[in-house]
Design a protein around this motif. Structure first.
Motif, PDB file in Angstrom:
ATOM      1  N   LEU A  12     -14.973  62.872 -39.347  1.00 25.13           N
ATOM      2  CA  LEU A  12     -15.967  62.814 -40.431  1.00 25.13           C
ATOM      3  C   LEU A  12     -15.287  62.503 -41.759  1.00 25.13           C
ATOM      4  CD1 LEU A  12     -18.586  65.713 -40.290  1.00 25.13           C
ATOM      5  CD2 LEU A  12     -18.979  63.257 -40.101  1.00 25.13           C
ATOM      6  N   ALA A  13     -14.102  63.089 -41.960  1.00 24.78           N
ATOM      7  CA  ALA A  13     -13.370  62.841 -43.210  1.00 24.78           C
ATOM      8  C   ALA A  13     -13.063  61.344 -43.334  1.00 24.78           C
ATOM      9  CB  ALA A  13     -12.101  63.676 -43.248  1.00 24.78           C
ATOM     10  N   PRO A  23     -12.945  63.154 -48.941  1.00 28.33           N
ATOM     11  CA  PRO A  23     -12.840  63.660 -47.558  1.00 28.33           C
ATOM     12  C   PRO A  23     -13.337  65.099 -47.379  1.00 28.33           C
ATOM     13  CG  PRO A  23     -10.656  63.337 -48.532  1.00 28.33           C
ATOM     14  CD  PRO A  23     -11.642  62.756 -49.490  1.00 28.33           C
ATOM     15  N   PHE A  24     -13.301  65.922 -48.453  1.00 26.36           N
ATOM     16  CA  PHE A  24     -13.711  67.334 -48.262  1.00 26.36           C
ATOM     17  C   PHE A  24     -15.192  67.480 -47.941  1.00 26.36           C
ATOM     18  CE2 PHE A  24     -16.251  68.392 -51.928  1.00 26.36           C
ATOM     19  CZ  PHE A  24     -15.825  67.536 -52.933  1.00 26.36           C
ATOM     20  N   ARG A  25     -15.938  66.408 -48.131  1.00 30.43           N
ATOM     21  CA  ARG A  25     -17.367  66.442 -47.744  1.00 30.43           C
ATOM     22  C   ARG A  25     -17.514  66.785 -46.252  1.00 30.43           C
ATOM     23  NH1 ARG A  25     -19.914  67.268 -52.101  1.00 30.43           N
ATOM     24  NH2 ARG A  25     -19.617  65.737 -53.730  1.00 30.43           N
ATOM     25  N   ALA A  26     -16.495  66.407 -45.496  1.00 28.32           N
ATOM     26  CA  ALA A  26     -16.549  66.638 -44.044  1.00 28.32           C
ATOM     27  C   ALA A  26     -16.694  68.129 -43.747  1.00 28.32           C
ATOM     28  CB  ALA A  26     -15.290  66.085 -43.382  1.00 28.32           C
ATOM     29  N   LYS A  27     -15.947  68.932 -44.494  1.00 26.96           N
ATOM     30  CA  LYS A  27     -15.982  70.381 -44.283  1.00 26.96           C
ATOM     31  C   LYS A  27     -17.393  70.923 -44.567  1.00 26.96           C
ATOM     32  CE  LYS A  27     -12.806  74.083 -45.488  1.00 26.96           C
ATOM     33  NZ  LYS A  27     -11.544  73.839 -44.797  1.00 26.96           N
ATOM     34  N   TRP A  32     -22.769  72.922 -42.487  1.00 23.52           N
ATOM     35  CA  TRP A  32     -24.228  72.815 -42.389  1.00 23.52           C
ATOM     36  C   TRP A  32     -24.679  72.586 -40.952  1.00 23.52           C
ATOM     37  CZ3 TRP A  32     -27.215  74.703 -45.852  1.00 23.52           C
ATOM     38  CH2 TRP A  32     -26.891  74.648 -47.211  1.00 23.52           C
ATOM     39  N   ILE A  33     -24.002  71.638 -40.304  1.00 24.20           N
ATOM     40  CA  ILE A  33     -24.466  71.233 -38.970  1.00 24.20           C
ATOM     41  C   ILE A  33     -24.208  72.332 -37.940  1.00 24.20           C
ATOM     42  CG2 ILE A  33     -24.144  69.584 -37.080  1.00 24.20           C
ATOM     43  CD1 ILE A  33     -23.196  67.539 -39.181  1.00 24.20           C
ATOM     44  N   ASP A 188     -12.834  76.218 -38.100  1.00 26.09           N
ATOM     45  CA  ASP A 188     -13.373  77.336 -38.897  1.00 26.09           C
ATOM     46  C   ASP A 188     -14.667  76.991 -39.609  1.00 26.09           C
ATOM     47  OD1 ASP A 188     -11.607  79.288 -38.278  1.00 26.09           O
ATOM     48  OD2 ASP A 188     -10.177  78.727 -39.862  1.00 26.09           O
ATOM     49  N   SER A 189     -14.836  75.739 -39.969  1.00 25.12           N
ATOM     50  CA  SER A 189     -16.078  75.361 -40.651  1.00 25.12           C
ATOM     51  C   SER A 189     -17.231  75.195 -39.666  1.00 25.12           C
ATOM     52  CB  SER A 189     -15.898  74.031 -41.391  1.00 25.12           C
ATOM     53  OG  SER A 189     -14.779  74.092 -42.209  1.00 25.12           O
TER      54      SER A 189
END
Ligand code: SAH
Ligand code: SF4
Length: 365
Positions: A12-13, A23-27, A32-33, A188-189
């Protein structure tokens, strides 16, 4: 449209970077998902409106669909998950006092044809994709959260605390997708499961075991079921390719990287086939150099299997031979009997693409 359930955090990153985003949007998205179980991108409030709009245009969050959900008297739940073309796989949740275990499928059917396994009898159709594997956690979580007894089920805030890759299919025969899905389980996310609480069960694909220890070392269970090559060749045919000596050596190599310091050997108890005291003694010789525990699984019958479950007495005697040498032995309780959710009974609906049934009929004829 891209299904975001197919992506690990690092993939995703990359996707975000390619879009010119951070790239931190991936976390954030993984949280959320997978953590919150949100499907609607509009609800992801810490993601800027513009980016949400772009995501909504290009992507979706498409979990697999549930065909049927069954609840057993003992609290076990089973979902039949649609896998297209009339096929389905099964996912089973087993609540216990101190944990909640999800048993996850990796393939539609299985090509390895172990003789006592109902999935193996049905032949092979296809591999599940990442979204279909991790999607089993997603839909199970969603459905458990909606259950009326949710509060009772949840110890810490995770209902699913353990995953076993012991549903339909041979996980190491669908290596890349299974590893990506397990990375999401450990993230972890996302689900934040500990490596010690994710167990992969394999019938013994030696080269893939050697890869797994580097790529994603999780707890390992090996389906042994026989203490010598002659018998294992017959009931676990992959043994003809990777015989016991090679398998034991691979187990030792795996332990150098494993999160636990033992391998779990699974052993299905088949009346008059593999359940004598001599078999138990041979088994002790076989595993001498591999730190291990044993999990004896009473054979779960299915129509026309041709096998019978070992008697309680035989199982007890077999267990005692192992215990006398100091081994930890568990005998698996059968759970979810009334909904056919027990080990090896998972049948789903599989259209065989290998035409095994026809080949077998020709051989038998
Ligand atoms: N393909 C993998 C994982 C799925 S099967 C493997 O073979 O390890 C999970 C476990 O259930 C395996 O140990 C398998 O041998 C066992 N099993 C299969 N059929 C069974 C049956 N009818 N009764 C009891 N255990 C069975
Ligand atoms: Fe496949 Fe495992 Fe069944 Fe063997 S026991 S046929 S490897 S699912």
């Amino acid at each position: 449209m891209k299904n975001l359930l197919d992506y690990t955090q690092s993939q995703l990153a990359e996707f975000f970077v390619a879009m010119g985003e951070k790239p931190f949007r991936a976390k954030q998205l993984m949280r959320w998902i997978h953590h919150y179980g949100v499907r609607d991108i509009e609800q992801m409030t810490d993601i800027a409106k513009g980016l949400r709009a772009k995501l909504a245009e290009q992507t979706c969050i498409q979990p697999p669909s549930i065909q049927t959900e069954l609840l057993s008297d003992d609290g076990t739940r089973k979902w039949l998950i649609a896998a297209g073309d009339g096929n389905a796989v099964e996912t089973v949740f087993i609540p216990e006092q101190d944990r909640g275990t999800l048993c996850v499928s990796s393939q539609v059917g299985c090509a390895l044809a172990c003789t006592f396994c109902s999935t193996g009898r049905q032949g092979f159709n296809r591999n599940l994709c990442v979204a279909e594997i991790i999607g089993q956690l997603w839909v199970a979580n969603a459905s458990l959260r909606a259950a009326p007894d949710y509060e009772l089920l949840s110890h810490d805030d995770r209902i699913i605390s353990n995953v076993v890759m012991m549903g339909m299919g041979e996980p190491l025969a669908n290596y890349d997708n299974v590893v990506s899905a397990m990375q999401i389980m450990l993230d972890d996310s996302a689900y934040g499961l500990s490596r010690r609480r994710v167990t992969l069960s394999t019938s013994g694909l030696v080269p893939a075991m050697d890869k797994l220890k580097h790529d994603c070392p999780v707890a390992l269970a090996v389906s042994l079921h026989a203490p010598n090559d002659a018998l294992r060749d017959e009931i676990v045919p992959i043994n003809q390719k990777y015989p016991l000596a090679e398998l034991m050596a691979a187990c030792q190599r795996y332990l150098e990287y494993a999160p636990r310091d033992f391998i779990t050997f699974e052993y299905v108890m088949l009346h008059d086939v593999n359940d004598s005291i001599q078999h138990a003694q041979q088994l002790l010789d076989l595993v001498r150099d591999v730190p291990c525990k044993f999990n004896l699984i009473p054979f779960n019958p299915f129509p026309n299997s041709g096998y019978r479950t070992s008697s309680a007495d035989n199982i007890r005697r077999f267990r005692e031979v192992l215990q006398q040498q100091g081994y930890v032995v568990t005998t698996r309780k059968t759970r979810g009997d009334d909904i056919d959710a027990a080990c090896g009974q998972l049948a789903g609906q599989v259209q065989d693409k290998t035409k095994r049934a026809i080949k077998m009929a020709v051989v038998a004829g």
